[in-house]
Design a protein around this motif. Structure first.
Motif, PDB file in Angstrom:
ATOM      1  N   ALA A 102       0.831  -1.216   0.000  1.00  0.00           N
ATOM      2  CA  ALA A 102       0.000   0.000   0.000  1.00  0.00           C
ATOM      3  C   ALA A 102       0.861   1.259   0.000  1.00  0.00           C
ATOM      4  CB  ALA A 102      -0.927  -0.008   1.209  1.00  0.00           C
ATOM      5  N   SER A 103       2.035   1.178   0.619  1.00  0.00           N
ATOM      6  CA  SER A 103       2.894   2.363   0.654  1.00  0.00           C
ATOM      7  C   SER A 103       3.733   2.481  -0.618  1.00  0.00           C
ATOM      8  CB  SER A 103       3.793   2.335   1.890  1.00  0.00           C
ATOM      9  OG  SER A 103       4.631   1.208   1.805  1.00  0.00           O
ATOM     10  N   ALA A 104       3.745   1.424  -1.432  1.00  0.00           N
ATOM     11  CA  ALA A 104       4.467   1.482  -2.708  1.00  0.00           C
ATOM     12  C   ALA A 104       3.552   2.093  -3.774  1.00  0.00           C
ATOM     13  CB  ALA A 104       4.866   0.069  -3.113  1.00  0.00           C
ATOM     14  N   PRO A 105       4.113   2.595  -4.869  1.00  0.00           N
ATOM     15  CA  PRO A 105       3.228   3.196  -5.885  1.00  0.00           C
ATOM     16  C   PRO A 105       2.474   2.147  -6.709  1.00  0.00           C
ATOM     17  CG  PRO A 105       5.515   3.367  -6.555  1.00  0.00           C
ATOM     18  CD  PRO A 105       5.532   2.743  -5.216  1.00  0.00           C
ATOM     19  N   ILE A 106       1.757   1.281  -6.029  1.00  0.00           N
ATOM     20  CA  ILE A 106       0.951   0.258  -6.711  1.00  0.00           C
ATOM     21  C   ILE A 106      -0.506   0.477  -6.313  1.00  0.00           C
ATOM     22  CG2 ILE A 106       0.451  -2.224  -6.864  1.00  0.00           C
ATOM     23  CD1 ILE A 106       3.456  -2.670  -6.188  1.00  0.00           C
ATOM     24  N   HIS A 107      -1.366   0.576  -7.302  1.00  0.00           N
ATOM     25  CA  HIS A 107      -2.795   0.774  -7.017  1.00  0.00           C
ATOM     26  C   HIS A 107      -3.369  -0.548  -6.500  1.00  0.00           C
ATOM     27  CE1 HIS A 107      -6.899   2.049  -7.520  1.00  0.00           C
ATOM     28  NE2 HIS A 107      -6.449   3.271  -7.767  1.00  0.00           N
ATOM     29  N   HIS A 108      -4.294  -0.448  -5.539  1.00  0.00           N
ATOM     30  CA  HIS A 108      -4.893  -1.667  -4.988  1.00  0.00           C
ATOM     31  C   HIS A 108      -5.626  -2.444  -6.073  1.00  0.00           C
ATOM     32  CE1 HIS A 108      -6.201  -4.265  -1.804  1.00  0.00           C
ATOM     33  NE2 HIS A 108      -7.453  -4.129  -2.164  1.00  0.00           N
ATOM     34  N   ARG A 109      -6.170  -1.693  -7.049  1.00  0.00           N
ATOM     35  CA  ARG A 109      -6.874  -2.329  -8.160  1.00  0.00           C
ATOM     36  C   ARG A 109      -5.918  -3.249  -8.935  1.00  0.00           C
ATOM     37  NH1 ARG A 109      -7.826   2.121 -11.684  1.00  0.00           N
ATOM     38  NH2 ARG A 109      -5.708   1.623 -12.274  1.00  0.00           N
ATOM     39  N   GLY A 134     -15.560  -8.445  -2.179  1.00  0.00           N
ATOM     40  CA  GLY A 134     -14.212  -8.880  -1.798  1.00  0.00           C
ATOM     41  C   GLY A 134     -13.114  -7.917  -2.194  1.00  0.00           C
ATOM     42  N   SER A 135     -13.424  -6.984  -3.097  1.00  0.00           N
ATOM     43  CA  SER A 135     -12.379  -6.061  -3.564  1.00  0.00           C
ATOM     44  C   SER A 135     -12.107  -4.919  -2.602  1.00  0.00           C
ATOM     45  CB  SER A 135     -12.760  -5.481  -4.926  1.00  0.00           C
ATOM     46  OG  SER A 135     -13.900  -4.681  -4.790  1.00  0.00           O
TER      47      SER A 135
END
Lengths: 365, 229
Positions: free
Chosen positions: B76-83, B223-224
């Motif tokens: 979550a703290s990395a530049p990765i979208h949860h999607r 669930g998302s």
């Protein structure tokens, strides 16, 4: 106050119960009917997941059309009506009556609408009361936060006054040492040297040599002490003047009336803070062609007036900086006011004699 | 640069037990003798549905483990979208399931003698159910904090779903009142679709597929939701 159950969670639970209850009259063994029920549930879940309740009435209208095919399908609109009522869309009431009418108006089939309407209203009331409590808590938190910030500002100002007072006292002592003691010691040393040049035999007198050496050493030490004690940074009026000189937007006309000798470091600290805040605000929000600063000291009060013709600070009249300034000046028994006319004028008045509790001494007389 | 999808695939392939299940179970199920009175292998196809549920559940273990090990906080703290994180997991699991479904389907096609229509409908039903099962596994894991709790509750629920949904028992044997309850389970509609495929009522098979897609949408939507703890 902490809510027993979050209104949102309660809404989800009630909707789930209603959807399950609806399965009984709908006869879900028929795949097409179950499919429609599932579509209704899917749409509702997507709505709840993304918190978009604005077009929920579209579901109800869709059910109106579907009910012409099978009146029982009108029941599927009950959860949407519940959601509308819970979100404060009371237009759901005529919709509920219309759909019940389309269903044939049977008393036995009234329960889904009644359940949807009553639980919707109850959920709405519960949500409102919870949000009122939350707002109240938020307001209190904000007040505590503002108070803490004000306290920190005042403490900071207090420490600054303490430090500048110590510096000013050191400066005064250095001046006294230099002007009085230094003057006398240097005079004594010059006299001794004159005496030495006229009285030849004294050269061999050990007592005389000791006195001269000691006075020379005392003069050197005094010079060093005075040099070390001299305060490098500007204090009092010097700070005031340096702020005015450093202002780059336009040149400032500064006028000083009255004697500043009786002003304490507390006065200077407050005046400098007000001037600094005022000039920063002018630089941020105004485009003046002329800025005037006047400092007037009379028997009882000291008044600082800052005028500008660029009408700045309008945005900041309720801003944080001026808010703390007001509090600070009020704690000294003074006041800070703003006048808006052809010119934008900030006036700060501080009593000359500041009592411990910050009240005007002359008011007590 | 390694993509998230590749990473999920690598992590999944590293789990030998699950990969063995992916390959061994289709072979075992094909070897089950079919009842002689039925011309289609509905029983094995039904059991395969249960296998899919367990395999997807074990595959989706990564998601709950990420939460347990606090890896999700670092992601979550990395530049990765949860999607992107969800899509990568869902995509990887679905791909593994497609491979398993295809393996089972090819084997069943070789071993059993059934009408073409059943094989085509069955393949479509299995593919869609694989997506539903993946969605269900992700949804199920989003409900729990610990994997041990999740797995213990799931083993009971999945078996109940299989029995009620007509996976391990033919639907005709289900009492009517239980059938009324079972309609809310996706497993019921998988078994129902297989039953309709045997009876060659293809309209109902398509309806079952739509219902399964509906279930998948619900599971994925719920669930998302991002959970960090």
């Amino acid at each position: 106050m902490r809510a027993l159950m979050k209104p949102q969670a309660l809404l989800y639970s009630v909707l789930a119960i209603l959807y399950i209850m609806l399965l009984r009259p709908l006869e879900p063994q028929v795949p097409a009917v179950f499919f429609l029920w599932l579509i209704a549930v899917t749409v509702m879940i997507i709505r709840l997941r993304f918190q978009t309740y604005r077009f929920v009435w579209l579901d109800v209208i869709a059910m109106v059309f579907l009910s012409f095919w099978d009146p029982k399908l009108a029941l599927l609109s009950a959860p949407s009506i519940l959601l509308m009522m819970a979100s404060g869309m009371f237009i759901a009431l005529p919709f509920a009556l219309l759909l019940w009418g389309l269903h044939g108006g049977a008393i036995a089939m009234l329960w889904p609408w009644l359940f949807a309407l009553t639980s919707g209203i109850l959920l709405y009331v519960y949500k409102q009361s919870t949000s009122t409590s939350l707002k109240h808590i938020d307001t209190l938190r904000e007040k505590i936060y503002t108070l803490e910030r004000t306290q920190n500002h005042l403490l900071e100002a207090h420490h600054h006054i303490e430090r500048t007072s110590a510096l000013s006292e050191r400066d005064r002592i250095a001046n006294v040492l230099h002007d009085n003691l230094g003057h006398d010691l240097t005079g004594a040393l010059v006299a001794l040297r004159a005496y030495e040049s006229t009285q030849e035999p004294t050269k061999d007198n050990p007592l005389f040599t000791q006195i001269k050496t000691r006075i020379e050493r005392a003069v050197e030490q005094l010079k060093a002490t005075v040099h070390q004690s001299k305060v490098e940074e500007p204090i009092g009026l010097e700070t005031f003047e340096s702020l005015i000189e450093e202002f780059s937007l336009v040149s400032i006309d500064f006028t000083l009336e009255g004697s500043i000798n009786e002003l304490t470091m507390t006065h200077w600290q407050a005046l400098v803070s007000v001037l600094k805040e005022s000039l920063t605000n002018i630089q941020k929000h105004a485009e003046p062609t002329r800025v005037q600063v006047s400092l007037h000291v009379d028997k009882k009060i000291v008044r600082l007036k800052v005028d500008n013709d660029g009408l700045g600070e309008v945005k900041d009249t309720r801003g944080v900086g001026l808010h703390y300034m007001r509090k600070h000046i009020a704690s000294l028994g003074g006041s800070l006011s703003i006048q808006r006319g052809f010119l934008f004028t900030l006036i700060c008045v501080i009593p000359k004699t500041i009592t411990k509790d910050g009240a005007y001494e002359h008011l007590n007389r | 640069m390694i993509t998230l999808f590749e990473l999920v695939m690598k992590r999944a392939l590293r789990q030998r037990l699950i990969m063995a299940m992916v390959i061994v179970f289709p072979i075992l199920l094909v070897l089950i003798p079919q009842p002689t009175n039925v011309e289609t292998p509905t029983l094995s196809y039904g059991f395969f549905g249960l296998v899919m549920m367990f395999v997807t559940f074990l595959l989706a273990k990564q998601v709950i483990e990420d939460r347990e090990m606090r890896t999700i906080v670092r992601i979550a703290s990395a530049p990765i979208h949860h999607r992107d994180y969800l899509v990568a997991h869902f995509g990887a699991y679905t791909l593994i399931m497609i491979i398993q479904v295809t393996l089972f389907w090819v084997l069943s096609f070789i071993v059993w003698d059934a009408p073409w229509s059943f094989f085509i409908s069955g393949y479509a039903l299995m593919l869609v159910f694989a997506i539903t099962a993946t969605g269900f596994a992700l949804f199920w894991h989003s409900l729990f904090k610990r994997y041990t709790t999740s797995v213990s509750v799931f083993s009971v629920v999945a078996n109940l779903m299989a029995v009620l949904g007509g996976m391990s028992l033919p639907l005709v044997l289900l009492p009517d009142h239980l059938r009324r309850v079972a309609v809310v389970l996706p497993t019921y509609w998988y078994a129902y679709g297989l039953e309709q495929a045997t009876e060659k009522t293809f309209g109902m098979v398509i309806l079952s597929l739509c219902i399964l897609i509906g279930f998948a949408t619900i599971f994925i939507t719920v669930g998302s939701k991002r959970r960090l703890a």
